[in-house]
Every structure is written in C-alpha cells, then in structure tokens.
Design an enzyme around this catalytic site. Structure first.
Site, PDB file in Angstrom:
ATOM      1  N   LYS A  75       0.831  -1.210   0.000  1.00 54.19           N
ATOM      2  CA  LYS A  75       0.000   0.000   0.000  1.00 54.19           C
ATOM      3  C   LYS A  75       0.863   1.256   0.000  1.00 54.19           C
ATOM      4  CE  LYS A  75      -3.721   2.154   2.776  1.00 54.19           C
ATOM      5  NZ  LYS A  75      -4.538   1.985   3.998  1.00 54.19           N
ATOM      6  N   SER A 150      -9.436   2.121   3.368  1.00 55.34           N
ATOM      7  CA  SER A 150      -8.587   2.836   2.439  1.00 55.34           C
ATOM      8  C   SER A 150      -7.631   1.939   1.659  1.00 55.34           C
ATOM      9  CB  SER A 150      -7.768   3.873   3.228  1.00 55.34           C
ATOM     10  OG  SER A 150      -6.904   3.237   4.168  1.00 55.34           O
ATOM     11  N   SER A 174      -9.645  -0.252   7.638  1.00 50.19           N
ATOM     12  CA  SER A 174      -9.156  -0.081   6.275  1.00 50.19           C
ATOM     13  C   SER A 174      -8.463  -1.283   5.661  1.00 50.19           C
ATOM     14  CB  SER A 174      -8.216   1.131   6.201  1.00 50.19           C
ATOM     15  OG  SER A 174      -8.943   2.329   6.313  1.00 50.19           O
TER      16      SER A 174
END
Length: 475
Positions: A75, A150, A174
């Site tokens: 990420k 996210s 997330s």
C-alpha cells in the site's frame, strides 16, 4: 489464484522459477489493470532483481521460506527505499523514502518480490478509495463499484489475481472492510504486534499494518514474517510470535460471542445479515457455542472515532509543509503563503475536512468538550470488549454493513460513507486483533465475516477464521 503454500511447493520442486512466476504475475497485471486500476506504480525492475535472487537461493539450496519468490504488493503508505511513495496524495508526489518500513524490510528478508505500490484513499482517509489523489480503484467483482478503503488497491489487487498477497493498513477498518467488499481475507493484528516504523501516519494510536490474502493460512504466514518487537517503534510489543501452530485446531468447544448491537447498526443490509447468520450456523455445526454478548457503547464509537482520528491526523499532517519533500508552490511570496498554497493544492477535500475537524477538536476551549470526552468513550468501548470476552473466546459479526456500493454513490454524503466503518472501528479503538474472511454473497457481491479476539490472541482470530473457511469450502 494459487495460495502462498501452493506456490512455495511449486518453487521448491522447481516446477516454476521465481522469475517465471513474476512474468506470469506481470502479465496478469497488464491484463487486469485497465479495468481495476489497483496500482499507482509498478516496480518491475526491482521485482526482477528480487526474483533472480530468489532463484539463486532455490538453485543453490540456500535458506528459503514460504514467502521466498512470492510476488506481492504494498500500500502507498509504507516506505520502500528508493521507490516513490505518496500516501495517495499529490502533496507527496516525487517523494522517495531513503529507508524501508520495518514491515517491508522484514518481508524483503523473507524473500519478497515487490511488483508494485497500490492505490489508496489519500493518507488512508476513506472507505472507498475514491479519495485517492490520483484515480479511483474499481472492484474486480463489478468495476462500477468501489473496492472499499482505504486499502482498496491492495484488496483489489489480490482479488483480481494481480498479487499473491498485499500489505494494507487499518485505522478504522481499512484492511478488513475492503477485504470484505472484494471477497478476500484481511487481517488487522493487535495494536503493537507489527511495527509502524516507516508508515506514513494517519492516526498513530489507531494505525496498524496487516496483510490481505487469498486464504487465512496466507494471512498467518505473512503476519508471522512481519510481526515482532522493533526498537524503532516504542509502541511495538515484545510478545511471542506464533500464528500457525493452532491454525487447524477448529472451533469445537470455543464460545463465539454474537453482539446484539452489531446486528442492529444503521444501514445493515438484509443480504449481509443473512449471509453472516448462515456463517454462524455453520460454525455452530462445527462445534462452536454461540453466546449473546453486549457492547453497549457501540452507538458512540463512530462519533468518538471521528474526533480522535482527525485530531491525530491534524497533528501528524502538520509535517507536510512543502519544505523538505513533496510538491511546493514556488510562486508564493513568503514561507507562510507557501504553506497555505501548497497544502490547499496538495491535500484533497477529505483530508482537508479531517484536518479542520481535528484542529477544531484540539483547539483551546474545545479540547475537553470533544477530544477528552472522545477518549473517555474510547475507554468505555475497550471495557465493553473486556467484559464481553469474559463470556466468550471471540466475537463474530459482519465486517461491513453493506456490500460494495456504486462508485460515486456516497462521495457527497460523508456520514453515509463513515457508516461503512461502524462494525470495524471498535476493534481499532480497543486495539484488538480482527480478521475478515469471505462468507458468501449478497446480490452476487462478497460479504465478509469479522472475527475479533482479545489482545494478543491474533492466533485465535486466525484459528476461528480458518475453521469457518474449512466448513465454507466443504459445503
């Protein structure tokens, strides 16, 4: 998609090389990216060097582990030395960290082949990956729908077969929420289990690094490689790391708590409720005992979270000053104007909203009324979990109240968007380990089953999730 163990067996038997596996992975990415948009940037050159190093180890009989030569993604909030990492924000465009995050460094030591950096909501603030400063990631099950957030890019990459596993971060859900919406496994470890060193922080008392994978065993393997104390993170804990020994122990004799409040939250879709209730029935048939538990302060969790997290983000993002890294408005007449113009241009609307909320909550005259009160609610929520765990070994519920929603459906309604985290943020406020595992579908879209366990009982969460995975796949 093959699991880590399956690919490791093939690599060990020399049925395929790590370089060939990488070529297959890059071809899959080229095929899927036009419809999914999971990656912000690929790291093919780095990946080829890492795959070649893995091939030498397999060829020469060097030390290899289950993750050696396995293609993975990270990420865009975790530092990777020499690779552009921007936290999904234009304000950090061009930033190349001079060091690796501890989680990344440990995976490199375990044989990581890094194929790319995945898209995310800007500074991890969002539940749909629509808040990225670059583009929207799409759900592989339906490109007109969000992948969650996210860590939506990481979840979508795994779901689309564009990575064998991926790293995400979980501040209010997330990892687990996008895992549920994309139909993959997502694990948030106990706060302090994995070092946050090298993580571009959102809310430091809530953030935690974890894996998104195709199977529960894969999650355990990745977590085991990352976990452990780190002298560079004072919040990391020196606790034993063993997530595999009880993975196949099943649920017979375990008491699984079913919180009434989690089945009464606003917006819980009937199809999600039905899929989760069927999952609970299967666990009961596998030998678990379902018990009712209460989490009476659940209704206050969302409000407390959206005071504490923005307050911490307001503090953390103050360092984004345009001076040392990232973009800068060179036309500004003075330093103060440079700050204002750069932050206005570099931060997206959701980040600006949360910075303003957090700054207000911390300001003179409002600290006691908002931030201090929210921290008291946080304590009550943590105590609710402590009391519930006296009567059960794990708590089970839906991960998200809805399936993946249409892109654009909630961008103009922040409260509706925030409700996506209502079932996950309690685990962050209390610092608990939690995992989401796919448990069927509603309207043809994935539903996730969440398992929460007491502090440091990460192995138990994995055990319950694996037990469900077995009865689900046997059906």
């Amino acid at each position: 998609m093959a699991t880590i163990s399956e690919l490791h067996d093939r690599l060990s038997r020399r049925e395929i090389s790590a370089s060939e596996l990488l070529d297959q992975q890059l071809a899959r990415i080229e095929e899927q990216e036009p419809r999914v948009h999971a990656y912000l940037r690929l790291t093919a050159e780095l990946a080829r060097a890492q795959a070649q190093a893995a091939d030498r180890l397999f060829r020469e009989g060097g030390p290899v582990g289950p993750l050696t030569g396995i293609p993975a993604a990270v990420k865009d909030v975790l530092s990777v030395q020499g690779v552009e990492v921007t936290a999904g924000s234009k304000i950090l465009a061009g930033y190349r960290p001079p060091f690796d995050a501890t989680a990344v460094a440990r995976l490199k030591a375990a044989g990581l082949v890094l194929v790319g950096i995945t898209n995310c909501d800007e500074f991890a603030m969002g539940s749909s990956t629509e808040n990225s400063g670059y583009f929207v990631t799409r759900n592989p099950h339906d490109p007109q729908r969000v992948p969650g957030g996210s860590s939506g890019g990481s979840a979508a990459a795994v779901a689309a077969g564009e990575a064998v596993y991926a790293l995400g971060t979980d501040t209010g859900g997330s990892i687990r929420q996008p895992a549920a919406l994309c139909g993959v496994v997502g694990m948030k470890p106990t706060y302090g289990r994995v070092s946050r060193y090298g993580l571009i922080a959102f809310a430091s008392s809530l953030d935690q690094v974890g894996p998104l994978t195709c199977s529960v065993e894969d999650a355990a393997l990745v977590l085991e490689a990352m976990a452990g104390v780190d002298a560079r993170d004072a919040t990391s804990a020196d606790r034993p790391v063993d997530f595999l020994s009880e993975l196949e122990a099943g649920v017979e004799g375990l008491r699984l708590g079913v919180p009434r409040e989690y089945f009464q939250v606003e917006g819980l879709e009937p199809g999600v409720r039905s899929a989760v209730q069927e999952a609970l029935r299967r666990l009961e048939r596998a030998g678990a005992e379902l018990v009712d538990v209460e989490l009476p302060h659940t209704d206050y969790g969302l409000a407390a979270y959206y005071i504490i997290a923005p307050a911490e983000c307001s503090s953390n993002l103050a360092r984004m000053d345009s001076v040392r890294f990232g973009i800068r408005d060179e036309s500004a007449p003075n330093l103060f104007q440079s700050y204002l113009r750069t932050r206005r241009a570099g931060f997206g609307p959701e980040v600006r909203r949360r910075v303003m909320l957090g700054t207000y909550a911390l300001s003179s005259g409002y600290y006691d009324a908002y931030y201090l009160k929210a921290q008291k609610i946080r304590t009550l929520i943590a105590q609710d979990f402590q009391h519930a765990f006296r009567d059960c070994d794990a708590i089970v519920s839906a991960t998200a109240p809805t399936v993946a929603f249409q892109i654009g459906a909630k961008v103009d309604d922040p409260f509706s968007m925030y409700l996506n985290d209502v079932l996950t943020l309690g685990g962050n406020l209390a610092g608990l380990p939690g995992i989401s595992v796919p448990c069927g579908t509603s309207g043809g879209l994935p539903v996730g089953l969440q398992v929460l366990t007491p502090h440091w009982q990460d192995a138990r969460a994995l055990r319950v999730a694996r037990a469900y995975e077995m009865v689900r796949d046997a059906a």
